[in-house]
Scaffold this motif. Structure first.
Motif, PDB file in Angstrom:
ATOM      1  N   SER A   1       0.820  -1.209   0.000  1.00  0.00           N
ATOM      2  CA  SER A   1       0.000   0.000   0.000  1.00  0.00           C
ATOM      3  C   SER A   1       0.853   1.258   0.000  1.00  0.00           C
ATOM      4  O   SER A   1       0.429   2.294  -0.483  1.00  0.00           O
ATOM      5  CB  SER A   1      -0.966   0.003   1.186  1.00  0.00           C
ATOM      6  OG  SER A   1      -0.248   0.049   2.399  1.00  0.00           O
TER       7      SER A   1
ATOM      8  N   VAL B   1      -1.381   7.939  -4.313  1.00  0.00           N
ATOM      9  CA  VAL B   1      -2.694   8.543  -4.112  1.00  0.00           C
ATOM     10  C   VAL B   1      -3.079   9.081  -5.481  1.00  0.00           C
ATOM     11  O   VAL B   1      -2.259   9.666  -6.182  1.00  0.00           O
ATOM     12  CB  VAL B   1      -2.620   9.687  -3.068  1.00  0.00           C
ATOM     13  CG1 VAL B   1      -3.923  10.451  -3.005  1.00  0.00           C
ATOM     14  CG2 VAL B   1      -2.244   9.127  -1.703  1.00  0.00           C
TER      15      VAL B   1
ATOM     16  N   HIS C   1      -7.970   9.958  -4.058  1.00  0.00           N
ATOM     17  CA  HIS C   1      -8.310   8.594  -3.666  1.00  0.00           C
ATOM     18  C   HIS C   1      -7.081   7.891  -3.098  1.00  0.00           C
ATOM     19  O   HIS C   1      -6.082   7.734  -3.786  1.00  0.00           O
ATOM     20  CB  HIS C   1      -8.820   7.795  -4.868  1.00  0.00           C
ATOM     21  CG  HIS C   1     -10.052   8.356  -5.484  1.00  0.00           C
ATOM     22  ND1 HIS C   1     -11.306   8.127  -4.985  1.00  0.00           N
ATOM     23  CD2 HIS C   1     -10.221   9.161  -6.567  1.00  0.00           C
ATOM     24  CE1 HIS C   1     -12.208   8.746  -5.724  1.00  0.00           C
ATOM     25  NE2 HIS C   1     -11.564   9.392  -6.694  1.00  0.00           N
ATOM     26  N   ASN C   2      -7.170   7.451  -1.837  1.00  0.00           N
ATOM     27  CA  ASN C   2      -6.127   6.650  -1.205  1.00  0.00           C
ATOM     28  C   ASN C   2      -6.215   5.216  -1.692  1.00  0.00           C
ATOM     29  O   ASN C   2      -7.310   4.748  -2.023  1.00  0.00           O
ATOM     30  CB  ASN C   2      -6.321   6.631   0.318  1.00  0.00           C
ATOM     31  CG  ASN C   2      -5.600   7.748   1.004  1.00  0.00           C
ATOM     32  OD1 ASN C   2      -4.554   8.185   0.556  1.00  0.00           O
ATOM     33  ND2 ASN C   2      -6.152   8.198   2.104  1.00  0.00           N
TER      34      ASN C   2
ATOM     35  N   SER D   1      -9.394   2.822  -1.044  1.00  0.00           N
ATOM     36  CA  SER D   1     -10.656   3.555  -0.942  1.00  0.00           C
ATOM     37  C   SER D   1     -11.658   2.991  -1.953  1.00  0.00           C
ATOM     38  O   SER D   1     -11.308   2.243  -2.857  1.00  0.00           O
ATOM     39  CB  SER D   1     -10.441   5.056  -1.161  1.00  0.00           C
ATOM     40  OG  SER D   1     -10.004   5.319  -2.479  1.00  0.00           O
ATOM     41  N   THR D   2     -12.899   3.381  -1.794  1.00  0.00           N
ATOM     42  CA  THR D   2     -13.998   2.806  -2.574  1.00  0.00           C
ATOM     43  C   THR D   2     -13.767   2.848  -4.085  1.00  0.00           C
ATOM     44  O   THR D   2     -13.962   1.859  -4.773  1.00  0.00           O
ATOM     45  CB  THR D   2     -15.315   3.524  -2.246  1.00  0.00           C
ATOM     46  OG1 THR D   2     -15.528   3.452  -0.837  1.00  0.00           O
ATOM     47  CG2 THR D   2     -16.490   2.893  -2.960  1.00  0.00           C
ATOM     48  N   TYR D   3     -13.345   3.969  -4.627  1.00  0.00           N
ATOM     49  CA  TYR D   3     -13.217   4.107  -6.083  1.00  0.00           C
ATOM     50  C   TYR D   3     -11.761   4.127  -6.569  1.00  0.00           C
ATOM     51  O   TYR D   3     -11.502   4.484  -7.706  1.00  0.00           O
ATOM     52  CB  TYR D   3     -13.936   5.369  -6.552  1.00  0.00           C
ATOM     53  CG  TYR D   3     -15.436   5.262  -6.354  1.00  0.00           C
ATOM     54  CD1 TYR D   3     -16.208   4.491  -7.205  1.00  0.00           C
ATOM     55  CD2 TYR D   3     -16.059   5.900  -5.295  1.00  0.00           C
ATOM     56  CE1 TYR D   3     -17.573   4.356  -7.022  1.00  0.00           C
ATOM     57  CE2 TYR D   3     -17.423   5.780  -5.102  1.00  0.00           C
ATOM     58  CZ  TYR D   3     -18.175   5.007  -5.962  1.00  0.00           C
ATOM     59  OH  TYR D   3     -19.518   4.873  -5.773  1.00  0.00           O
ATOM     60  N   TYR D   4     -10.831   3.713  -5.717  1.00  0.00           N
ATOM     61  CA  TYR D   4      -9.409   3.752  -6.091  1.00  0.00           C
ATOM     62  C   TYR D   4      -9.145   2.949  -7.365  1.00  0.00           C
ATOM     63  O   TYR D   4      -8.531   3.445  -8.298  1.00  0.00           O
ATOM     64  CB  TYR D   4      -8.542   3.217  -4.953  1.00  0.00           C
ATOM     65  CG  TYR D   4      -7.067   3.362  -5.233  1.00  0.00           C
ATOM     66  CD1 TYR D   4      -6.418   4.556  -4.969  1.00  0.00           C
ATOM     67  CD2 TYR D   4      -6.321   2.318  -5.777  1.00  0.00           C
ATOM     68  CE1 TYR D   4      -5.066   4.712  -5.232  1.00  0.00           C
ATOM     69  CE2 TYR D   4      -4.971   2.459  -6.043  1.00  0.00           C
ATOM     70  CZ  TYR D   4      -4.349   3.658  -5.771  1.00  0.00           C
ATOM     71  OH  TYR D   4      -3.016   3.810  -6.039  1.00  0.00           O
TER      72      TYR D   4
ATOM     73  N   LEU E   1      -1.491  11.699   0.608  1.00  0.00           N
ATOM     74  CA  LEU E   1      -2.793  12.353   0.545  1.00  0.00           C
ATOM     75  C   LEU E   1      -2.640  13.847   0.786  1.00  0.00           C
ATOM     76  O   LEU E   1      -3.298  14.664   0.143  1.00  0.00           O
ATOM     77  CB  LEU E   1      -3.741  11.738   1.578  1.00  0.00           C
ATOM     78  CG  LEU E   1      -5.149  12.308   1.614  1.00  0.00           C
ATOM     79  CD1 LEU E   1      -5.854  12.118   0.280  1.00  0.00           C
ATOM     80  CD2 LEU E   1      -5.939  11.653   2.728  1.00  0.00           C
TER      81      LEU E   1
ATOM     82  N   LEU F   1     -11.235  15.451  -0.509  1.00  0.00           N
ATOM     83  CA  LEU F   1     -11.572  14.099  -0.112  1.00  0.00           C
ATOM     84  C   LEU F   1     -12.909  13.685  -0.724  1.00  0.00           C
ATOM     85  O   LEU F   1     -13.753  14.536  -0.983  1.00  0.00           O
ATOM     86  CB  LEU F   1     -11.658  14.003   1.415  1.00  0.00           C
ATOM     87  CG  LEU F   1     -10.371  14.243   2.181  1.00  0.00           C
ATOM     88  CD1 LEU F   1     -10.645  14.284   3.671  1.00  0.00           C
ATOM     89  CD2 LEU F   1      -9.354  13.157   1.858  1.00  0.00           C
ATOM     90  N   PRO F   2     -13.107  12.378  -0.927  1.00  0.00           N
ATOM     91  CA  PRO F   2     -14.413  11.924  -1.417  1.00  0.00           C
ATOM     92  C   PRO F   2     -15.506  12.239  -0.395  1.00  0.00           C
ATOM     93  O   PRO F   2     -15.246  12.261   0.812  1.00  0.00           O
ATOM     94  CB  PRO F   2     -14.239  10.419  -1.577  1.00  0.00           C
ATOM     95  CG  PRO F   2     -12.781  10.159  -1.526  1.00  0.00           C
ATOM     96  CD  PRO F   2     -12.167  11.299  -0.796  1.00  0.00           C
TER      97      PRO F   2
END
Length: 66
Positions: free
Chosen positions: A20, A25, A34-35, A38-41, A53, A63-64
């Motif tokens: 990771s 980012v 997006h980290n 994350s949801t949409y990375y 970040l 941030l999202p």
């Protein structure tokens, strides 16, 4: 059995810490940072990469919402 458990734990530790840290980012074209994880990375394909970040946010990203 014990060696399998140890191998699994080492793999988990390696993948969460080293892997990771090497992923950037992503700032999407819409300015969302997006980290990794994350949801949409993974879905973010057109992006500007950043090491952290904080760098992404300082460059105008946000941030999202979710």
């Amino acid at each position: 059995m014990r060696s399998t458990t140890i191998s699994l734990l080492l793999t988990l530790v390696f993948s969460t810490s080293v892997f990771s840290q090497s992923l950037p980012v992503k700032m999407s074209k819409t300015g969302i940072c997006h980290n990794p994880g994350s949801t949409y990375y993974e879905q973010t394909k057109n992006f500007t990469p950043y090491k952290t970040l904080d760098e992404c946010l300082k460059d105008g990203g946000r941030l999202p919402k979710k």
